[in-house]
Every structure is written in structure tokens, then in C-alpha cells.
Design a protein around this motif. Structure first.
Motif, PDB file in Angstrom:
ATOM      1  N   LEU A  74       5.025 -80.589  88.571  1.00  0.00           N
ATOM      2  CA  LEU A  74       4.901 -81.971  88.116  1.00  0.00           C
ATOM      3  C   LEU A  74       4.181 -82.822  89.159  1.00  0.00           C
ATOM      4  O   LEU A  74       4.203 -82.522  90.362  1.00  0.00           O
ATOM      5  N   GLU A  75       3.572 -83.906  88.704  1.00  0.00           N
ATOM      6  CA  GLU A  75       2.993 -84.912  89.590  1.00  0.00           C
ATOM      7  C   GLU A  75       4.140 -85.785  90.101  1.00  0.00           C
ATOM      8  O   GLU A  75       4.825 -86.452  89.326  1.00  0.00           O
ATOM      9  N   ILE A  76       4.383 -85.773  91.419  1.00  0.00           N
ATOM     10  CA  ILE A  76       5.521 -86.502  91.992  1.00  0.00           C
ATOM     11  C   ILE A  76       5.031 -87.809  92.611  1.00  0.00           C
ATOM     12  O   ILE A  76       4.096 -87.802  93.427  1.00  0.00           O
ATOM     13  N   ILE A  77       5.656 -88.920  92.202  1.00  0.00           N
ATOM     14  CA  ILE A  77       5.313 -90.243  92.739  1.00  0.00           C
ATOM     15  C   ILE A  77       6.500 -90.736  93.565  1.00  0.00           C
ATOM     16  O   ILE A  77       7.550 -91.075  93.010  1.00  0.00           O
ATOM     17  N   ASP A 104       5.541-103.618  88.414  1.00  0.00           N
ATOM     18  CA  ASP A 104       4.248-103.639  87.711  1.00  0.00           C
ATOM     19  C   ASP A 104       3.285-102.621  88.323  1.00  0.00           C
ATOM     20  O   ASP A 104       2.590-101.893  87.603  1.00  0.00           O
ATOM     21  N   GLU A 105       3.234-102.582  89.648  1.00  0.00           N
ATOM     22  CA  GLU A 105       2.365-101.619  90.327  1.00  0.00           C
ATOM     23  C   GLU A 105       2.801-100.188  90.023  1.00  0.00           C
ATOM     24  O   GLU A 105       1.971 -99.290  89.846  1.00  0.00           O
ATOM     25  N   LEU A 106       4.130 -99.994  89.918  1.00  0.00           N
ATOM     26  CA  LEU A 106       4.673 -98.674  89.612  1.00  0.00           C
ATOM     27  C   LEU A 106       4.184 -98.179  88.255  1.00  0.00           C
ATOM     28  O   LEU A 106       3.783 -97.019  88.101  1.00  0.00           O
ATOM     29  N   LEU A 107       4.191 -99.065  87.249  1.00  0.00           N
ATOM     30  CA  LEU A 107       3.727 -98.681  85.905  1.00  0.00           C
ATOM     31  C   LEU A 107       2.242 -98.326  85.923  1.00  0.00           C
ATOM     32  O   LEU A 107       1.814 -97.379  85.244  1.00  0.00           O
ATOM     33  N   GLU A 108       1.452 -99.078  86.688  1.00  0.00           N
ATOM     34  CA  GLU A 108       0.017 -98.779  86.791  1.00  0.00           C
ATOM     35  C   GLU A 108      -0.209 -97.399  87.407  1.00  0.00           C
ATOM     36  O   GLU A 108      -1.062 -96.635  86.968  1.00  0.00           O
ATOM     37  N   VAL A 109       0.584 -97.083  88.436  1.00  0.00           N
ATOM     38  CA  VAL A 109       0.434 -95.787  89.102  1.00  0.00           C
ATOM     39  C   VAL A 109       0.841 -94.654  88.161  1.00  0.00           C
ATOM     40  O   VAL A 109       0.229 -93.581  88.158  1.00  0.00           O
ATOM     41  N   SER A 166       6.213 -99.091  75.597  1.00  0.00           N
ATOM     42  CA  SER A 166       4.814 -99.404  75.281  1.00  0.00           C
ATOM     43  C   SER A 166       4.281-100.309  76.385  1.00  0.00           C
ATOM     44  O   SER A 166       4.859-101.362  76.665  1.00  0.00           O
ATOM     45  N   TYR A 167       3.173 -99.904  77.025  1.00  0.00           N
ATOM     46  CA  TYR A 167       2.663-100.649  78.189  1.00  0.00           C
ATOM     47  C   TYR A 167       1.148-100.812  78.085  1.00  0.00           C
ATOM     48  O   TYR A 167       0.415 -99.833  77.907  1.00  0.00           O
ATOM     49  N   THR A 168       0.695-102.061  78.186  1.00  0.00           N
ATOM     50  CA  THR A 168      -0.736-102.352  78.197  1.00  0.00           C
ATOM     51  C   THR A 168      -1.194-102.418  79.641  1.00  0.00           C
ATOM     52  O   THR A 168      -0.786-103.313  80.401  1.00  0.00           O
ATOM     53  N   ALA A 169      -2.036-101.476  80.042  1.00  0.00           N
ATOM     54  CA  ALA A 169      -2.473-101.364  81.435  1.00  0.00           C
ATOM     55  C   ALA A 169      -3.618-102.329  81.727  1.00  0.00           C
ATOM     56  O   ALA A 169      -4.136-103.016  80.836  1.00  0.00           O
ATOM     57  N   ASP A 222      -0.636 -93.604 101.518  1.00  0.00           N
ATOM     58  CA  ASP A 222      -1.130 -94.347 100.350  1.00  0.00           C
ATOM     59  C   ASP A 222      -0.390 -93.975  99.067  1.00  0.00           C
ATOM     60  O   ASP A 222      -0.400 -94.752  98.112  1.00  0.00           O
ATOM     61  N   GLU A 223       0.212 -92.786  99.033  1.00  0.00           N
ATOM     62  CA  GLU A 223       0.877 -92.341  97.804  1.00  0.00           C
ATOM     63  C   GLU A 223       2.257 -92.972  97.607  1.00  0.00           C
ATOM     64  O   GLU A 223       2.801 -92.931  96.516  1.00  0.00           O
ATOM     65  N   ILE A 224       2.814 -93.537  98.660  1.00  0.00           N
ATOM     66  CA  ILE A 224       4.192 -94.049  98.598  1.00  0.00           C
ATOM     67  C   ILE A 224       4.208 -95.483  98.098  1.00  0.00           C
ATOM     68  O   ILE A 224       3.433 -96.329  98.563  1.00  0.00           O
ATOM     69  N   LEU A 225       5.092 -95.750  97.122  1.00  0.00           N
ATOM     70  CA  LEU A 225       5.256 -97.092  96.557  1.00  0.00           C
ATOM     71  C   LEU A 225       6.566 -97.697  97.061  1.00  0.00           C
ATOM     72  O   LEU A 225       7.521 -96.976  97.362  1.00  0.00           O
ATOM     73  N   PHE A 226       6.602 -99.026  97.094  1.00  0.00           N
ATOM     74  CA  PHE A 226       7.805 -99.746  97.503  1.00  0.00           C
ATOM     75  C   PHE A 226       8.233-100.650  96.355  1.00  0.00           C
ATOM     76  O   PHE A 226       7.399-101.371  95.787  1.00  0.00           O
TER      77      PHE A 226
END
Length: 621
Positions: free
Chosen positions: A126-129, A172-177, A64-67, A158-162
Motif C-alpha cells: 500500500l501507499e503509506i502516508i 484539507d492538506e491531508l485530503l489533497e495528499v 465526496s471531495y472536490t480537489a 517532505d512526505e510527513i504531514l502534520f
């Protein structure tokens, strides 16, 4: 639950790129598990997984995540295995999701299973992150690896996360994405209930527990479910989700992931890939099912104690429900008694199944040497599939024998190219093509194949993707171990089964005391038969205990013996009490002993220990 607020995604990566550790941080950040209860790899709940440090079974968990937009989202996460033998688990998990986190190690970069898993996700649309993981390590090169990912898969920068699964950086940024980029499930809540069974297990109190992805409609506790493939019906005993512990819920609606305790007692009544619906309001069409994978490695599993045969059969039935890639059928061996011929996806899969049977069901097992499925074309034009060397027909009726070949993809530092060529070609492999993994703009020029010191040797930072074809049977004997040891652990491997090819194959029989031991028989290439037979009998000589009589061990093709070793007889000193006296008395005792040994050799049986069967696997090349 409003389907707009549901996100279903899984984590895919090469083995040991940090999937389970990143899943731990997602559980921690969303508060799914208390910090006091937190352990490493919390989703790897199986004892065997924790011991080996690998994921064997895909695990689902609800978060459960509150964005930042103020909405509370329900995130259904599936942590998947990374080893090539468990790719079937990955493909099943992808079918239950709309998005996938592609994890790439910041120190190792793209590996063979990274490529394979991306192609699986693309096939499922699928949407790949992409996520560059382990950025906190000293050896991490996140920018270089990001360039690799951009070049290989076409993502934008811009699509790549670290992120770091260990420190929690970037989670946290990963969950938002995930919330913004993974689409919500497309479901009709008013339609008849339909759900895909993507995994299941057997519980002695609740019967078959089906792990489901609800596609549309709604199911409530005490509803009566209907299995669409076989028409089986049962009242629901329990409805729930994983948080990660099983928790009862009041309803499951389209788009959600959870479990249904069906109460069905027969393990085949709710097969993986089936569609589950309601008995009162039955859906008309089943959902698209999985394409079942054909097992490629076969071995005999026999109970060490013959009285455990029924227990072994029951254990295999229950394990097959939890592992749809496992197949088995009864077989009888002269040497080992009654057991089962089992099919596996690979050697690690076979090892894990054997260990689970021994641990979870407390059955002592003897496993025969693994082999692959061959096709035999007889002189009358018929095709026969041979899973066991003992099934091979007489050479007089065989027109040709075909064996399965695999398409190999090996990623390796550039200075190991020659070593890889030698390893594959000495196992009858054929080179197809080679491609250098590209770096970013200017990076390749600056790097220019630069080397980094690893111990005494230098390992090139420039990596190469090499493609080969080779017989699957040649991979069974220590190929993966040799791949890792010859490249200091830097090579990674992925393979897919290709076609069958006609080869000069023969049946190599092992005779102990003149009797063939079918469990030690092998199908080998004629050119390597002598060396394989010689090495095998030499190893068996050391493993088979000495008897009161001489035991010959022979390797033969048809009636022709290729190699022989002899286990010398134990000899009692019958002359110990004969001191002095006539020599004829001593001769008489020795002749009597020789006659006794001759008689014992004719009627005596030789017990072959488990190590002897394992030695077939471990014969050095």
C-alpha cells in the motif's frame, strides 16, 4: 463511476493515537455529515465502542471531495481498530485499500502497534502516508516524532504531514495528499463482476449483509449473486454504500466499496474473505482470500440459565459472521452443564465477545478461566491439540506437553528497562535484544537521555524497543495491567505467536467438597503450581458461600494435594432452649447435629458463584 476518480484508503495507528477523531474531521470537512448531527467518534457506532473509547469493528464510509484540480473524487475510508487483539480487522481492511494513513501521536511517538501495522501495510504493497497527529497539544513534539518516523521507516521529510484531529488543522492538506498520492484502483469494468467480502453482519429482515470491495465489473439491484466458495445463490435485496449511514445506490462498479443485502438466511453462506460474483455472468477465478487467524485463547461460555443454550448457539452463529476470528464448539461440564468452548485472539477479544453476547442478545453468561491451546505428545508418538484442561490424557501416557510461545515487542522509556526485565523474566520470559529509538541529527546529543518531570518521578524521553519471547499462558493473568502500572502507562506492547516448546507442565485440579470442578482446572508450570494453587484456594474460600456443613477446597496434582482451605459450616445453636438440666441432654442434641451435618456433607451440593470462576483470572502474583 470512473475508476480514476476513486481512492480507497484506511487509517492505521496504535491504540488511542486519534484515528477515530481524525476520521470525524474528514467527515466534517467533506460534508458527509451535518454539523448538527456530529458527535465524537461518529464511526464508533457500537455502544460498547463508545463506552470504552476504543474501536472494535472496522467501519467503512464513502466521502465526496472536490480537489483543487476541480475534479470531484469518491473517497472510500475505512477506520480500523488499534488494539493488538483486533489486528485481524486491520489486515482485512488493508486488503480492500490502495493506501493507508499512518497516524502517529505527536506526544507519544512510535508505539508497538505502529510498527506492526506498518509491516502489515507494506506486505499489502500500500501507499503509506505518515501523519503526525495531535500537534495542538501542549506536550506535543511533532518535530522529534517526525524524526523518529523518518529513522524507523525511511520516509523523507517532505512526505510527513502534520495535523490535529481535534482542531481540524492540516485536514484539507491531508485530503489533497490522499488524492495525489494514493493510486486509483486497477479495475476492468467490462470483466465479470467480482467483489471481496471484507466484513459482514446479519440483519433479521435483509439476511446476510456483505460489506464488499468491488474489484472489477458492475452489479445492479435485483441482480442474482453467486458465492464462489459454496455455490450459494440469491437475489439482491438492497445495494448501497455508507455515508456513514447506509444509503441505497443504483450500481456498484470495480474499485468501489459498499454493501450487498443478499437475503441469505444462513450465516455461513457468505463468509468473510469469500468472493461474490453474478449468477448469470460468473467469474472464473475467485479473488485471493484472507489467511484465517488461529485463535490463541480459549474459554468456556455457558448460559446461566440452561434453557438459554439454543439462544446462545444462535447468538454465536450471528456474531461469528460479524467476527471471523471467533470460533466455538459445544462442550459439556459437570459443574456448569452444556455450553460452548470458544476461541479468541486475546483477552480483550474474549471480554468484548462476552459483553456483546450479554448486551446484544440478552443472554446471562458464565465464563470459565481462559487457557491456551497445548500440544500433547503421547508415548505412542501421536500429537493431540488440547484446548481445555479437562481433555488432558492420563499422565501415564504423556510423553511431553508443548505450549505456545509469543514474540514480544515492548516500547518503553529507557529508565524502565530493569522493571520490564523483571516483569518478563518472572513469567518465564527470555530476553532477545534491545534497541534504542533514534532521534534526529543532533537531537539525541541535545536530549542525551534528558528526563521530563511526570508527577514525582522522572520519565526518560529516550525510548527503547525490547524484544522477548515468553509463554502465551503467562500473558493471560494480568500481564498487560502490570505492564501499564509498572511503567506509569508509558509502555506499549505488540506480540506475534511463535513456536511451541516442550515445558514441565501439569494439570492443577481444584476439588470442592472432594469433587473436581473441571471449569476451575488449569494447566500450569510445575514450579509455580504450589503458589498458584495456594492463592487460588485462599481466594475461593472467601467467595464460596458457607453451607450447613464444612466444605474443604483443595488444589491437587493427580492424587497429591498441594493446598487446602476449609469453609466453616454454618452452625445453628441447638442448645438455645436448654437451660439447666442434665448435661447428657445437651450432649445428645450436639451429637444429633453432628450426625446430620455428616449426612448433609455426603449428599449436599455446593453452588459455586460466577465470582469464583473470575477469581482464577485475578489471582495476584
Amino acid at each position: 463511476m470512473d475508476a480514476r476518480l476513486i481512492r480507497n484508503f484506511c487509517i492505521i495507528a496504535h491504540i488511542d493515537h486519534g484515528k477515530s477523531t481524525l476520521a470525524d474531521r474528514l467527515l466534517e470537512v467533506t460534508g458527509a455529515i451535518d454539523k448538527r448531527e456530529m458527535v465524537e467518534q461518529v464511526l464508533d457506532s457500537m455502544e460498547l465502542e463508545r463506552e470504552r473509547g476504543i474501536t472494535i469493528k472496522a467501519q467503512a464510509v464513502r466521502l465526496s471531495y472536490t480537489a483543487r484540480d476541480g475534479e470531484t473524487y469518491q473517497l472510500n475510508l475505512i477506520d480500523t481498530p488499534g488494539h493488538v487483539d483486533f489486528s485481524y480487522e486491520v489486515s482485512r481492511s488493508l486488503a480492500a485499500c490502495e493506501g493507508a494513513l499512518l497516524i502517529v501521536d505527536a506526544t507519544q511517538g512510535i508505539q508497538a502497534q505502529t510498527l506492526a501495522n506498518v509491516y502489515l501495510a507494506i506486505e499489502q504493497d500500500l501507499e503509506i502516508i505518515p501523519v503526525i497527529n495531535k500537534i495542538d497539544l501542549d506536550a506535543a513534539e511533532p518535530e522529534r516524532v517526525a524524526e523518529e518516523v523518518i529513522k524507523a521507516f525511511g520516509f523523507s521529510r517532505d512526505e510527513i504531514l502534520f495535523a490535529s484531529g481535534k482542531s481540524g488543522e492540516g485536514v484539507d492538506e491531508l485530503l489533497e495528499v490522499v488524492v495525489t498520492r494514493v493510486p486509483p484502483p486497477n479495475s476492468n469494468q467490462n470483466a465479470p463482476f467480482r467483489a471481496l467480502i471484507f466484513d459482514s453482519k446479519y440483519d433479521s429482515y435483509k439476511g446476510v449483509v456483505a460489506y464488499i470491495r468491488a474489484v472489477e465489473g458492475e452489479v445492479l439491484p435485483r441482480d442474482r449473486v453467486h458465492i464462489m466458495s459454496n455455490g450459494k445463490q440469491s437475489e439482491i435485496l438492497e445495494l448501497g454504500c455508507f455515508t456513514p449511514k447506509p444509503v441505497k445506490v443504483d450500481t456498484l462498479t470495480g474499485g468501489q466499496v459498499g454493501y450487498i443485502a443478499t437475503g441469505l438466511k444462513t450465516v455461513g453462506d457468505a463468509p468473510v474473505g469469500d468472493t461474490i460474483t453474478l449468477a448469470e455472468n460468473t467469474a472464473k477465478e475467485p479473488l485471493a482470500t484472507y489467511t484465517p487467524l488461529k485463535p490463541m485463547v480459549f474459554a468456556g461460555l455457558y448460559p446461566a440459565d440452561g434453557e438459554d443454550f439454543l439462544d446462545l448457539r444462535e447468538a454465536l452463529e450471528k456474531l461469528q459472521l460479524n467476527d471471523a476470528a471467533l470460533t466455538y464448539q459445544p462442550e459439556t461440564s459437570v459443574a456448569l452443564g452444556t455450553g460452548f468452548r470458544c476461541g479468541f485472539l486475546g483477552l480483550l477479544h474474549m471480554d468484548v465477545v462476552q459483553e456483546r453476547l450479554e448486551r446484544e442478545y440478552d443472554i446471562a453468561l458464565i465464563a470459565t478461566s481462559p487457557s491456551v491451546a497445548y500440544r500433547v505428545v503421547t508415548t505412542d508418538g501421536e500429537f493431540h491439540e488440547i484446548e481445555n484442561p479437562s481433555q488432558l490424557p492420563s499422565p501415564s501416557v504423556i510423553e511431553e506437553i508443548q505450549e505456545p510461545w509469543v514474540d514480544l515487542t515492548i516500547l518503553v522509556p529507557a529508565n524502565f528497562i530493569g522493571i520490564m526485565m523483571d516483569l518478563v523474566t518472572e513469567r518465564r520470559g527470555e530476553f532477545k535484544r534491545m534497541e534504542y529509538i533514534q532521534y534526529g541529527e543532533g537531537d539525541a546529543a541535545n536530549n542525551n537521555g534528558a528526563d521530563s518531570d511526570i508527577g514525582r518521578q522522572k520519565v526518560s524521553k529516550t525510548r527503547v524497543m525490547m524484544e522477548f519471547t515468553m509463554p502465551l499462558s503467562e500473558m493471560l493473568v494480568d500481564f498487560y495491567d502490570q505492564l501499564k502500572s509498572r511503567t506509569q502507562g508509558y509502555a506499549s506492547l505488540d506480540y506475534t505467536v511463535g513456536d511451541y516448546r516442550s515445558e514441565k507442565l501439569v494439570k492443577l485440579e481444584i476439588l470442592v467438597n472432594g469433587y473436581p470442578v473441571d471449569a476451575l482446572s488449569l494447566i500450569v508450570h510445575r514450579e509455580g503450581a504450589y503458589n498458584r494453587g495456594r492463592d487460588l484456594v485462599a481466594k475461593l474460600k472467601d467467595l464460596i458461600p458457607r453451607q450447613m456443613f464444612e466444605v474443604p477446597i483443595q488444589a491437587a496434582i493427580g492424587g497429591k494435594v498441594l493446598a487446602r482451605e476449609t469453609v466453616r459450616a454454618l452452625r445453628k445453636n441447638v442448645l438455645a432452649k436448654c437451660y439447666g438440666g442434665d448435661v447428657t441432654r445437651k450432649r445428645k442434641l450436639l451429637e444429633k447435629q453432628a450426625e446430620g451435618k455428616k449426612r448433609m456433607k455426603m449428599v449436599g451440593s455446593v453452588e459455586i458463584p460466577q465470582e469464583a470462576f473470575l477469581s482464577v483470572l485475578k489471582v495476584e502474583r
